[in-house]
Design an enzyme around this catalytic site. Structure first.
Site, PDB file in Angstrom:
ATOM      1  N   SER A 265       0.706  -1.197   0.201  1.00  0.00           N
ATOM      2  CA  SER A 265      -0.115   0.099   0.079  1.00  0.00           C
ATOM      3  C   SER A 265       0.816   1.397  -0.010  1.00  0.00           C
ATOM      4  CB  SER A 265      -0.793   0.060   1.180  1.00  0.00           C
ATOM      5  OG  SER A 265      -0.087   0.303   2.317  1.00  0.00           O
ATOM      6  N   LYS A 266       0.241   2.331  -0.452  1.00  0.00           N
ATOM      7  CA  LYS A 266       0.913   3.656  -0.614  1.00  0.00           C
ATOM      8  C   LYS A 266       1.181   4.144   0.943  1.00  0.00           C
ATOM      9  CE  LYS A 266      -1.387   5.825  -4.419  1.00  0.00           C
ATOM     10  NZ  LYS A 266      -2.325   6.919  -4.634  1.00  0.00           N
ATOM     11  N   ARG A 267       0.445   3.768   1.726  1.00  0.00           N
ATOM     12  CA  ARG A 267       0.703   4.220   3.267  1.00  0.00           C
ATOM     13  C   ARG A 267       1.995   3.760   3.613  1.00  0.00           C
ATOM     14  NH1 ARG A 267      -2.157   2.246   7.227  1.00  0.00           N
ATOM     15  NH2 ARG A 267      -3.606   1.144   5.930  1.00  0.00           N
ATOM     16  N   ASN A 269       4.609   2.058   1.455  1.00  0.00           N
ATOM     17  CA  ASN A 269       5.598   1.966   0.530  1.00  0.00           C
ATOM     18  C   ASN A 269       5.215   2.724  -0.601  1.00  0.00           C
ATOM     19  OD1 ASN A 269       7.739  -0.193   0.874  1.00  0.00           O
ATOM     20  ND2 ASN A 269       6.016  -1.225   1.431  1.00  0.00           N
TER      21      ASN A 269
END
Ligand code: GLU
Length: 503
Positions: A265-267, A269
């Site tokens: 996830s963007k959160r 990585n």
């Protein structure tokens, strides 16, 4: 084997997408087949301006050049091949034609239900305890479609241009088994499958219809795609059956995971390949890293060029379980690739990374020597200006830096150490100014003064570089030369005098 990568232009290229593209590319190349690029832009609402260009640039950066389909030529998007167009929004007529074939054969039907009616159907199913409500055989006879309305009514609605969709008709009693190239045998029950919309009311196909039609017409031998599509596979297999076409091979690649094993996830990585390009990762590194995410070569080899991957990659060594996106491994690989770089190429990279006024006044032999000091030490080219700064400007040396607890150097010892260094190094002849002589002289000096070598080398290195971390004292002294080395030692001695007036 013809393989394809079929991104949707809904934004940047995801690292998982690049891995899928890489695997498809490797299989095409190792089997002497073609790697096709198709753009799946049937979701008008999610289309992002510039996304196709961005995806193509990123694939080019990675060295994954398509043989057929959509590609970039001198900055312009072009299509190559005799099975096009390869952009789905340019194929709408084809999808309609094939959807109509399914209507004729009774494998699909028109449906005229409104959004509200579909919503109502869902609510009723939920109230009846259905966990995942769907438009299927259990409800289709209660809905507004060609199976429940009279022929005349259907015709009248079509003529009046009432909105409709075309749905596939799924037999709930059917059992579908299939051998996936990664997942092995997969079995699906007909009653788990919905009467999927194939053609939407805006005339665009859904992914399902477009995928089956395109991969048949484009003669794809193997469909490599993300695991999220596995649950849709039975619909695709049914569609191939309905059309009377042979289905391709499929390989569903495992998910990418964060360190805590949740879906990448963007959160936690960065998931945009561009982010890694901007950070300065080499394309070879990214390719090497992504290949190993889920694929086990079965040997201890970890460094692979694209050609070596073409040689060694095989789907039977791709794991089913998700693969952790380990950025420490990525950095390690980047370091390995930099170490492997040809000296001349590395020197050119160093020159490119130096700031402008320095760049235009460098001497190649000097910068080559400086580069050789850092090739084993850097991970990013962006570290170069700082790492080499002490060659181009006088270092800022402080007493705190010269003394070092770990090396057991007290401030009190420093004047003696610096004086001894200056004396000993002054005696070394210019001609003998090399690592071996310096080592010999300084190790002898340490013995004479009953010091550990670190007690001499730390202050020497600190005086020459002004940095807590840098290449080693001997190497730096050699590249700086005798004159500069002594001048810096004297400058450090002067700093010491200013800061410790009692010495
Ligand atoms: N357009 C789909 C996606 O981006 C492609 C899946 C496939 O490769 O078939 O996920």
């Amino acid at each position: 084997m013809r393989t394809r990568f079929a991104p949707s232009p809904t934004g940047f290229l995801h690292v998982g997408g690049l891995r899928t593209a890489l695997y498809a590319y490797l299989i095409a190349k190792q089997t002497g087949g073609e790697f096709i690029l198709r753009i799946e832009d049937t979701d008008k609402e999610r289309h992002v301006e510039g996304a196709i260009e961005n995806i193509l640039h990123t694939l080019n950066w990675a060295g994954l050049h398509p043989d057929e389909g959509v590609m970039m030529r001198r900055g312009v998007i072009v299509q190559k091949g005799d099975k096009g167009p390869y952009i789905q929004s340019e194929r709408l007529k084809i999808y309609r034609q094939y959807a109509e074939k399914l209507l004729e054969s009774g494998h699909a039907y028109y449906a005229f239900d409104t959004k509200e009616e579909i919503e109502q159907m869902r609510c009723e199913q939920q109230q009846a305890g259905v966990v995942s409500p769907k438009y299927d055989a259990s409800v289709r006879m209660k809905m507004k479609n060609a199976l429940t309305l009279s022929k005349e009514d259907v015709q009248a609605r079509l003529e009046a241009k009432k909105p409709y969709v075309i749905r596939m008709k799924v037999n709930p009693d059917q059992i579908i088994t299939f051998q996936d190239d990664i997942r092995g045998q997969c079995t699906f029950q007909g009653h788990e499958i919905d009467d999927q919309v194939l053609l939407k009311s805006d005339g665009f196909p859904t992914y399902h219809l477009a995928h089956v039609v395109d991969d048949h017409l484009m003669d794809t031998g193997l469909v490599l795609r993300g695991e999220e599509w596995l649950s849709s596979l039975p619909k695709h297999l049914l569609l191939f059956q309905y059309f009377g076409w042979k289905e391709p091979r499929y390989a569903h690649v495992p998910l990418l995971l964060n360190k805590d094993r949740t879906k990448l996830s963007k959160r936690q990585n960065d998931v945009d390949v561009n982010h890694y390009i901007q950070k300065g990762y080499l394309s070879k590194v990214m390719v090497n890293f992504l290949a190993l995410l889920g694929w086990n070569p079965g040997t201890t080899q970890e460094i692979f060029t694209l050609d070596e991957l073409i040689e060694s990659f095989s789907l039977d060594r791709v794991q089913k379980a998700g693969a952790v996106f380990d950025t420490e491994k990525l950095d390690w690989l980047q370091g390995q690739w930099i170490r492997k770089m040809d000296k001349e190429e590395f020197t050119q990279r160093v020159i490119a990374a130096l700031p402008e006024p320095i760049k235009s006044s460098i001497h190649i032999p000097e910068v080559t020597a400086q580069a050789s000091l850092i090739q084993d030490r850097i991970t990013f080219f962006s570290e170069i200006p700082e790492m080499l700064s002490f060659f181009y400007e006088e270092p800022r040396v402080t007493v705190d830096l010269l003394a070092n607890k770990k090396q057991k150097i007290t401030q009190k010892q420093l004047p003696m150490i610096l004086d001894a260094l200056i004396r000993t190094l002054t005696e070394v002849k210019e001609k003998q100014w090399n690592e071996n002589t310096l080592k010999e002289k300084l190790f002898a000096l340490a013995e004479e003064k009953k010091l550990k070598s670190g007690q001499l080398l730390w202050p020497l290195r600190a005086a020459l570089t002004g940095l807590p971390y840098s290449p080693g004292a001997f190497e730096v002294a050699v590249v700086l030369g005798k004159e500069k080395t002594l001048a810096r030692l004297r400058a450090a001695r002067a700093t010491l005098l200013e800061s410790l007036p009692m010495c």
